[in-house]
Design a protein around this motif. Sequence first.
Motif, short mmCIF file in Angstrom:
data_model
loop_
_atom_site.label_atom_id
_atom_site.label_comp_id
_atom_site.label_asym_id
_atom_site.label_seq_id
_atom_site.Cartn_x
_atom_site.Cartn_y
_atom_site.Cartn_z
N ASP A 1 42.96 81.49 143.50
CA ASP A 1 41.77 81.06 144.24
C ASP A 1 41.46 79.59 143.96
O ASP A 1 41.06 78.84 144.88
N THR B 1 41.79 76.21 146.82
CA THR B 1 40.58 75.51 147.24
C THR B 1 40.93 74.10 147.71
O THR B 1 41.58 73.34 146.99
N ARG C 1 37.97 72.32 143.50
CA ARG C 1 39.25 72.85 143.00
C ARG C 1 39.41 72.53 141.50
O ARG C 1 39.85 73.37 140.71
#
Length: 285
Positions: A183, A187, A193
Amino acid sequence: MITATRYRALAEINRQAKLGAEIARAQTEISTGKRIQVASDDPIASARVSVIRNAQADQTVWARNIQSAKSIAAEVDTALSGVSDIFNRVKELTLAGASESVSSNDRAAMVQELASLRTALTNLSTSTTPTGQSLFPTDAPLLVSTSATQRLPATAQRSTVFEGISYAHGSDTLDWVIGSAIDAIATDDVTARRAAANTAISDIDKAIGHVTNQYAAQGVRAAQLDSAAESMESASIQLSEERSKLEDTDVASTVMSLNAKTLSLQAAQMAFAKVNRNTLFDLLS
């Protein structure tokens, strides 16, 4: 006079027959290698040999158990080494993916590799031995009997190895932290991120620490099995030596006794034959 002579002859025949039986017995002991042929030969030693024989039968079973457990423990060790390699690679990818300079295509490749690592982790957690036994059982691991008083595990329960890790958000699985890394890398916003990646890396370090602890615990289990095998071997040697002393033929001593009795029998037979060449008239004169 004749009656006395007949009695002496009968006694000599019996003595020679006894020598012959003793010689035959010695020959049997040498050929079989066993001093005790039947329990009546030495009741006390025979009883002890019976006890030792039963103990050796038990040891055969325990030795087989230990070898099977050691085989499983070695496979578990290899699996945990694979888990460790997975998370080291997960950390590398997460660090690389957090960079501002990494392209979206590169991040997509990293996400794909992380997903592959996640699948590999699942496969390791559910892997089995060649006989179909789970390396990491869902229930408490089977305790293997290694002696009359000792039972040891060869592995750990699956939940102990792959679940219950303390992360920033709470307790979760090893699988979860790889999902967290995926995940984070997926990003698009650089700031978000990087923040997500930093959190994921912290959790990955905790996962790595957990795997390291599990690897060490498996090393302890393997060492216990090695120690049990060494104790078993030592006890087996002691029992074999004791049984040999009680049951086996002392070949050198028995051969000497056999030779002496053979010479005695031959001399007695020669003397008996010479004496009995005399006629009744010789005895009466």
